[in-house]
Design a protein around this motif. Structure first.
Motif, PDB file in Angstrom:
ATOM      1  N   ILE A  17       0.833  -1.202   0.000  1.00 46.22           N
ATOM      2  CA  ILE A  17       0.000   0.000   0.000  1.00 46.22           C
ATOM      3  C   ILE A  17       0.867   1.252   0.000  1.00 46.22           C
ATOM      4  O   ILE A  17       0.516   2.253  -0.651  1.00 46.22           O
ATOM      5  N   LEU A  18       1.987   1.211   0.683  1.00 42.51           N
ATOM      6  CA  LEU A  18       2.906   2.363   0.641  1.00 42.51           C
ATOM      7  C   LEU A  18       3.373   2.645  -0.782  1.00 42.51           C
ATOM      8  O   LEU A  18       3.520   3.810  -1.173  1.00 42.51           O
ATOM      9  N   SER A  19       3.601   1.592  -1.553  1.00 42.30           N
ATOM     10  CA  SER A  19       4.039   1.802  -2.939  1.00 42.30           C
ATOM     11  C   SER A  19       2.951   2.507  -3.745  1.00 42.30           C
ATOM     12  O   SER A  19       3.256   3.286  -4.663  1.00 42.30           O
ATOM     13  N   ILE A  20       1.687   2.258  -3.412  1.00 43.19           N
ATOM     14  CA  ILE A  20       0.574   2.945  -4.075  1.00 43.19           C
ATOM     15  C   ILE A  20       0.510   4.397  -3.614  1.00 43.19           C
ATOM     16  O   ILE A  20       0.408   5.326  -4.422  1.00 43.19           O
ATOM     17  N   ILE A  21       0.574   4.603  -2.320  1.00 41.66           N
ATOM     18  CA  ILE A  21       0.496   5.956  -1.768  1.00 41.66           C
ATOM     19  C   ILE A  21       1.617   6.831  -2.300  1.00 41.66           C
ATOM     20  O   ILE A  21       1.396   7.997  -2.674  1.00 41.66           O
ATOM     21  N   ARG A  22       2.810   6.284  -2.361  1.00 42.13           N
ATOM     22  CA  ARG A  22       3.972   7.098  -2.731  1.00 42.13           C
ATOM     23  C   ARG A  22       3.958   7.545  -4.198  1.00 42.13           C
ATOM     24  O   ARG A  22       4.657   8.488  -4.564  1.00 42.13           O
ATOM     25  N   GLN A  23       3.144   6.928  -5.035  1.00 41.89           N
ATOM     26  CA  GLN A  23       3.041   7.382  -6.418  1.00 41.89           C
ATOM     27  C   GLN A  23       2.462   8.781  -6.517  1.00 41.89           C
ATOM     28  O   GLN A  23       2.813   9.548  -7.417  1.00 41.89           O
ATOM     29  N   THR A  24       1.577   9.122  -5.598  1.00 42.41           N
ATOM     30  CA  THR A  24       0.913  10.430  -5.640  1.00 42.41           C
ATOM     31  C   THR A  24       1.169  11.270  -4.394  1.00 42.41           C
ATOM     32  O   THR A  24       0.923  12.476  -4.398  1.00 42.41           O
ATOM     33  N   ASN A  25       1.615  10.645  -3.311  1.00 34.48           N
ATOM     34  CA  ASN A  25       1.871  11.327  -2.044  1.00 34.48           C
ATOM     35  C   ASN A  25       3.271  10.948  -1.550  1.00 34.48           C
ATOM     36  O   ASN A  25       3.420  10.240  -0.557  1.00 34.48           O
ATOM     37  N   PRO A  26       4.307  11.408  -2.235  1.00 40.60           N
ATOM     38  CA  PRO A  26       5.655  10.912  -1.951  1.00 40.60           C
ATOM     39  C   PRO A  26       6.180  11.247  -0.563  1.00 40.60           C
ATOM     40  O   PRO A  26       7.053  10.531  -0.054  1.00 40.60           O
ATOM     41  N   THR A  27       5.681  12.323   0.061  1.00 38.23           N
ATOM     42  CA  THR A  27       6.222  12.711   1.367  1.00 38.23           C
ATOM     43  C   THR A  27       5.158  12.784   2.466  1.00 38.23           C
ATOM     44  O   THR A  27       5.440  13.268   3.563  1.00 38.23           O
ATOM     45  N   ARG A  28       3.959  12.334   2.178  1.00 35.79           N
ATOM     46  CA  ARG A  28       2.930  12.403   3.222  1.00 35.79           C
ATOM     47  C   ARG A  28       3.261  11.417   4.344  1.00 35.79           C
ATOM     48  O   ARG A  28       3.664  10.286   4.090  1.00 35.79           O
ATOM     49  N   ASN A  29       3.069  11.836   5.590  1.00 38.45           N
ATOM     50  CA  ASN A  29       3.299  10.939   6.712  1.00 38.45           C
ATOM     51  C   ASN A  29       2.192   9.895   6.777  1.00 38.45           C
ATOM     52  O   ASN A  29       1.003  10.230   6.689  1.00 38.45           O
ATOM     53  N   VAL A  30       2.603   8.646   6.934  1.00 38.58           N
ATOM     54  CA  VAL A  30       1.690   7.505   6.918  1.00 38.58           C
ATOM     55  C   VAL A  30       1.857   6.727   8.221  1.00 38.58           C
ATOM     56  O   VAL A  30       2.979   6.483   8.676  1.00 38.58           O
TER      57      VAL A  30
END
Length: 459
Positions: free
Chosen positions: A203-216
């Motif tokens: 899921i991080l790989s999905i998030i990082r495509q559009t939110n590269p620096t958002r805290n998760v």
């Protein structure tokens, strides 16, 4: 607006030196999150309104005015996403032919989630999108659950969950850094450590495509409560520098859930009780320091006094915590978190639930519990100060910024990062439409002579 150039002290210049508009580190974000609350049983119900009244914008005013910094928003996407039964994901030879593209999250539901999170963000609150009620997915890995799946069925469930996170990531990619993502709620009851690590990685790989620096926000699998984050692999932690670890705390369960028939421990607060909390939280702290990852306590709490039903105004049929113990539990756990550098959001699911802090029917609070959580109780540790002095919203701002406070204001100064005094105001609404983008300082002078400052980002 008057534009005055006015020299100020070196102190203010130093205050801004080294600051940037860039993404807050996880450590900075956890410090900012501070003391928060859950919007429980609202968007995490099958449909909003099933378990609690639909949330209104005034909720966030009330949360802000009391001094909370963060609202965790538990959400269930299952009923608003294409069902597995509506997708053909195998061919005539039983080969898997599915993909995340087979599933769509209802845009109207995403609109509602965005509206609610924006209500928090425009008030300068930190908001957390917590994928909370989608147990159908993590129970897919649990052989004891009716949701258990293998083979192609599990592959389809995984693709459906990927589709949900793709929709979230796409929709919210332009939101401010004050919006955080939490991948799964309590998966450790159904999934092993390696399974949770694998899902987090995917899921991080999905998030990082559009939110590269958002805290998760992530947790581990295979062990619950304070032991959950300790299960996260060091390789996952080192692979992403924008992660925050989380755990929940309802220990001892026989006390925190004592309004249920099977439990009857109504008292808490002995030296041994407190030492148990300290031991657990110190273990998490040591792990956090060793792995260089900050910690967020996502849930904690104890049942209502005597199992109180705030709808019918009666005690429950099976008793519940005595009030002194309930208040002390909230106070001690909150302080245990803050004193170790953790942030938290206390669990609250409204007046229809067995853990009530906020009562939406009359916009009131269970005052002693609220005060305990905010540090205004008998312990007297880390009292809420600046948060209750004043708040800025929206922050970031583009045209106007509002100042919200219960205190009497004498004057307000708006100061640039270079130390220039751009405005002296006596209104609680400041026009910033003709100022350049950047970080500014809002300095408020109260009638009693005290001052307080907050940072303002102008886009």
């Amino acid at each position: 607006m008057k534009h005055l150039i006015f020299p100020i002290t070196i102190f203010l210049f130093v205050l801004f030196s080294g600051q940037s508009i860039g993404q807050a580190t996880p450590q900075e974000m956890v410090a900012k999150m501070g003391r928060g609350i859950n919007l429980g049983n609202v968007l995490s119900a099958p449909y909003e309104g099933n378990w609690a009244p639909a949330v209104e914008e005034t909720y966030f005013d009330d949360v802000l005015n009391e001094g909370f910094s963060t609202v965790r928003i538990p959400i269930r996407f299952d009923k608003h996403t294409t069902a597995l039964a509506d997708v053909t994901y195998t061919d005539s030879s039983n080969n898997y032919i599915g993909s995340p593209n087979d599933y769509t999250v209802d845009p109207t539901f995403l609109d509602r989630v965005e509206q609610v999170t924006d209500w928090a963000l425009t008030r300068g609150l930190v908001a957390i999108i917590d994928v909370h009620g989608d147990k159908w997915y993590w129970e897919s890995y649990d052989a004891t659950s009716p949701e258990y799946k293998t083979g192609n069925d599990l592959l389809a469930a995984e693709d459906r969950f990927r589709a949900i996170w793709t929709a979230i990531s796409d929709r919210f990619q332009l939101k401010s850094e004050n919006l955080l993502f939490e991948i799964m709620n309590e998966p450790y009851f159904n999934m092993s450590a390696s399974q949770v690590d694998n899902v987090n990685t995917n899921i991080l790989s999905i998030i990082r495509q559009t939110n590269p620096t958002r805290n998760v926000i992530i947790t581990g699998g295979g062990a619950n409560s304070w032991q959950a984050p300790l299960q996260i692999s060091s390789s996952l932690i080192s692979s992403d520098v924008h992660l925050i670890a989380t755990f929940h705390y309802y220990v001892p369960f026989k006390f925190t859930s004592s309004s249920k028939q099977q439990y009857s421990d109504y008292n808490w607060g002995t030296d041994a009780d407190k030492a148990n909390v300290d031991s657990h939280f110190d273990t998490v702290l040591n792990w956090s320091q060793t792995n260089n990852i900050p910690v967020f306590l996502g849930e904690f709490g104890a049942d209502n006094y005597c199992g109180y039903d705030y709808v019918n105004n009666t005690c429950g049929g099976y008793g519940g915590p005595d009030n002194t113990s309930r208040v002390l539990y909230h106070e001690y756990v909150a302080d245990a978190a803050i004193s170790r550098g953790f942030s938290f959001t206390a669990w609250d699911a409204g007046e229809k639930s067995n853990k009530t802090i906020y009562k939406v029917s009359d916009r009131s609070w269970v005052e002693d519990v609220k005060n305990a959580i905010l540090g205004n109780g008998t312990l007297g540790v880390d009292q809420v100060k600046s948060k209750k002095d004043f708040q800025l919203f929206p922050n970031p701002a583009t045209s106007v910024v509002n100042i919200q406070t219960h205190r009497t204001i004498s004057n307000i100064h708006l100061i640039s990062s270079l130390g220039q005094l751009f405005s002296t105001e006596n209104s609680r609404t400041i026009d910033v439409s003709d100022l350049k983008s950047g970080i500014y300082l809002v300095k408020v002078l109260f009638k009693n002579g005290e001052t307080n400052c907050k940072k303002l980002l102008i886009n």
